[in-house]
Structures are given as C-alpha cells and as structure tokens.
Design an enzyme around this catalytic site. Structure first.
Site, mmCIF file in Angstrom:
data_model
loop_
_atom_site.group_PDB
_atom_site.id
_atom_site.type_symbol
_atom_site.label_atom_id
_atom_site.label_comp_id
_atom_site.label_asym_id
_atom_site.label_seq_id
_atom_site.Cartn_x
_atom_site.Cartn_y
_atom_site.Cartn_z
ATOM 1 N N SER A 1 0.824 -1.203 0.000
ATOM 2 C CA SER A 1 0.000 0.000 0.000
ATOM 3 C C SER A 1 0.867 1.265 0.000
ATOM 4 O O SER A 1 1.665 1.467 -0.918
ATOM 5 C CB SER A 1 -0.951 -0.046 1.204
ATOM 6 O OG SER A 1 -1.964 0.917 1.091
ATOM 7 N N GLU B 1 -9.737 -4.127 -6.401
ATOM 8 C CA GLU B 1 -9.208 -2.947 -5.714
ATOM 9 C C GLU B 1 -9.284 -1.686 -6.573
ATOM 10 O O GLU B 1 -9.051 -1.740 -7.790
ATOM 11 C CB GLU B 1 -7.750 -3.175 -5.314
ATOM 12 C CG GLU B 1 -7.542 -4.222 -4.238
ATOM 13 C CD GLU B 1 -6.138 -4.162 -3.679
ATOM 14 O OE1 GLU B 1 -5.770 -3.093 -3.134
ATOM 15 O OE2 GLU B 1 -5.409 -5.160 -3.789
ATOM 16 N N HIS C 1 -7.821 -5.422 -0.193
ATOM 17 C CA HIS C 1 -6.550 -4.717 -0.090
ATOM 18 C C HIS C 1 -5.700 -5.274 1.057
ATOM 19 O O HIS C 1 -6.199 -5.515 2.153
ATOM 20 C CB HIS C 1 -6.832 -3.235 0.137
ATOM 21 C CG HIS C 1 -5.627 -2.366 0.206
ATOM 22 N ND1 HIS C 1 -4.858 -2.076 -0.897
ATOM 23 C CD2 HIS C 1 -5.049 -1.713 1.247
ATOM 24 C CE1 HIS C 1 -3.868 -1.272 -0.551
ATOM 25 N NE2 HIS C 1 -3.950 -1.044 0.752
#
Length: 300
Positions: free
Chosen positions: A142, A236, A266
C-alpha cells in the site's frame, strides 16, 4: 479458484472496515486508530527486536538459527502514510522471516504531523545504511509500496545502491488517481471509497505537487529499476496503479510482473494466519526475491 475464506474475508472487510473508514473521512486521527487497531496473529517462532539503522528506529524480524548469509529484506509498511508501524505489520515481516529472510522494517514518520517527504527521507536514510552493509531486496504494501518505488527512484538519482529486486503489494503509485480502476472498482473494493482516499493524499502531501515522481512514482523515469513483482486484488481501486506501473516499467526495459488476485481485499497478505491466498502470495514473493538475491555480508 478463490477460496471460501477469501470470500468470507472480503465480506468482513466490506461490512466492518469500509464503513468505519468512510465515516472517518477527513479525520486522520480516526483513520489512524482504525488502521492501528487491525490485529492479525504474528507468525510463531519469530524474534522481533528493536534496532536503529541510519538513525531511523525500526525492528528486525528473524527466525532463530538463520544462517549468517541469509538474504536480507528491507520492508516498508503500509497505513495510508498516516498510520501503522512495524508492530502492526509483524504478520508480514514475520512471514518473510519464516521464509528465510532477515527483515528490517523502519518506523518512518507519519503524516500529517510529518508530511511529504518525511517518510521518504526516513526510508532513504535507513536504506542507505542498510544497503551499505550488502545487497538486499525491498518490499512494501500500500503506502509502503509507494515508498518502496519512490525510494528506488531517489536511490538511483542520488547514487545509492538499488535493491536486487522489489515486491509491491497493492501499492499506491499515482497520487492523481487517474487509473480506470479508481472508478470501475469504486463499489467493488471491499476497503476503500475512492472519494475518501483523497483525504489521505492531502494529509500526506500537504500541498505538494501530486505529480512529483517521488510522490507518484508512476510519473517518473523507470529505466534502470530492478526486477519488480506486483500483487494486487482484481476488485481494488488501486488495481491499475500496479498494472500501469508494470506496463510503463516494461516499456522502459525493466522486468515487471503483475499477478491480479480474484476476490481478496486490499493488503490481504496481513491475514496470512488463516487465508490461503495470503500464504501463496507471500511464498511467491519470497521465491521471487530469492531468485534475484545476491549473497550478502554478515550483518548484525
């Protein structure tokens, strides 16, 4: 075929986490609490010990009895640039340690108290000292994936060693949010409402140009980067951040592979204790890093 557990995990995130993040939009402290409260079991038998590298605090994750020449990994945790820590990401650093890596995860400064480029400055300082001790891979999820890619661009610019290879789990690569999946997956994404992600971008950048390649690595010159592996979920909103980056990297002569995983939400790798897709992703990532590893010096 996705596992039943993948469907269950997607459902849990969709109905327990996404509404909380939506309600917390604009309240960075609340978002931080949500991220920091996420709790997944640590892999058993792994030693976690505090350390400081390059003046940056962090944490080693190691399996007892690991050979001195074990491959080394520099891991940058996610958390939207505003939350999480090496402790929250022990399921990931510990999973790599279980697979034979000696892992260091820096505790970089967080926004909004420390906006761009504080996190990247910390990552660069720690990487500079870490890489000086021998070759290593880089990985991140991320926001940590964003920092991993930006770190490589800065390292190339500043003449620092590049990693032997890098693994990126659902990285954010474009702060302008121009990937098609940002809209196509707005309802399908189990965690993020794309209209709320802008709050995290603003907290991190604090008015800085979002097109700066050190903030949006997709916008940079990607020639000369090491081999890259991206894992991202099909649903996502950040899916195309990986797909577009890999396409541009390949056009620049860089090896870049992307695996798009069905159903999983995620950063599903954090659920490695019970999700088979998480364990497979981590094993594939470890194998990729090892396939490009060079023998390191002994580092303590």
């Amino acid at each position: 075929m996705p596992s039943l557990r993948a469907h269950v995990f997607d459902w849990i995130i969709r109905w327990q986490v996404k509404p909380k993040l939506a309600r917390a939009a604009g309240d960075v402290a609340a978002v931080r609490r949500i991220f920091d409260q996420a709790s997944f079991p640590e892999p058993p038998g792994i030693t976690f010990r505090p350390a400081e590298i390059g003046g940056i605090p962090g944490e080693w994750a190691e399996r007892p009895g690991l050979a001195p020449d074990a491959p080394r990994l520099f891991y940058l945790h996610g958390g939207g640039f505003v939350g999480c820590s090496p402790r929250t990401h022990r399921p990931l650093t510990g999973a790599f340690a279980m697979r034979g890596f000696r892992v260091f995860c820096p505790d970089y400064r967080l926004a909004p108290e420390h906006p761009f480029p504080a996190a990247l400055d910390d990552a660069t300082a720690a990487w500079s000292a870490f890489a000086a001790a021998g070759p290593a891979g880089v990985a991140g999820d991320s926001a940590g994936g964003n920092l991993s890619l930006a770190l490589m661009l800065r390292a190339r610019r500043d003449g620092l060693p590049l990693p032997s290879a890098a693994v990126l789990f659902s990285p954010s690569t474009d702060m302008l949010g121009e990937g098609a999946s940002m809209h196509a997956n707005a309802r399908r994404d189990a965690m993020f409402d794309p209209t709320k992600l802008q709050n995290l971008v603003e907290a991190y950048l604090a008015g800085h140009d979002p097109a700066d390649p050190l903030a949006s690595p997709l916008r940079g010159d990607l020639a000369g980067l090491p081999p890259l592996l991206f894992h991202v979920g099909a649903r996502e909103v950040l899916r195309d951040d990986s797909v577009r980056f890999a396409e541009k990297a390949r056009a620049a002569g860089v090896f870049a592979a992307v695996t798009i995983w069905p159903v999983v939400p995620h950063a599903w790798q954090l659920a490695q204790s019970f999700l088979p897709e998480a364990r497979r992703s981590l094993s594939e990532a470890a194998a990729f890093l090892k396939s490009h590893a060079r023998t390191p010096e002994v580092v303590r």
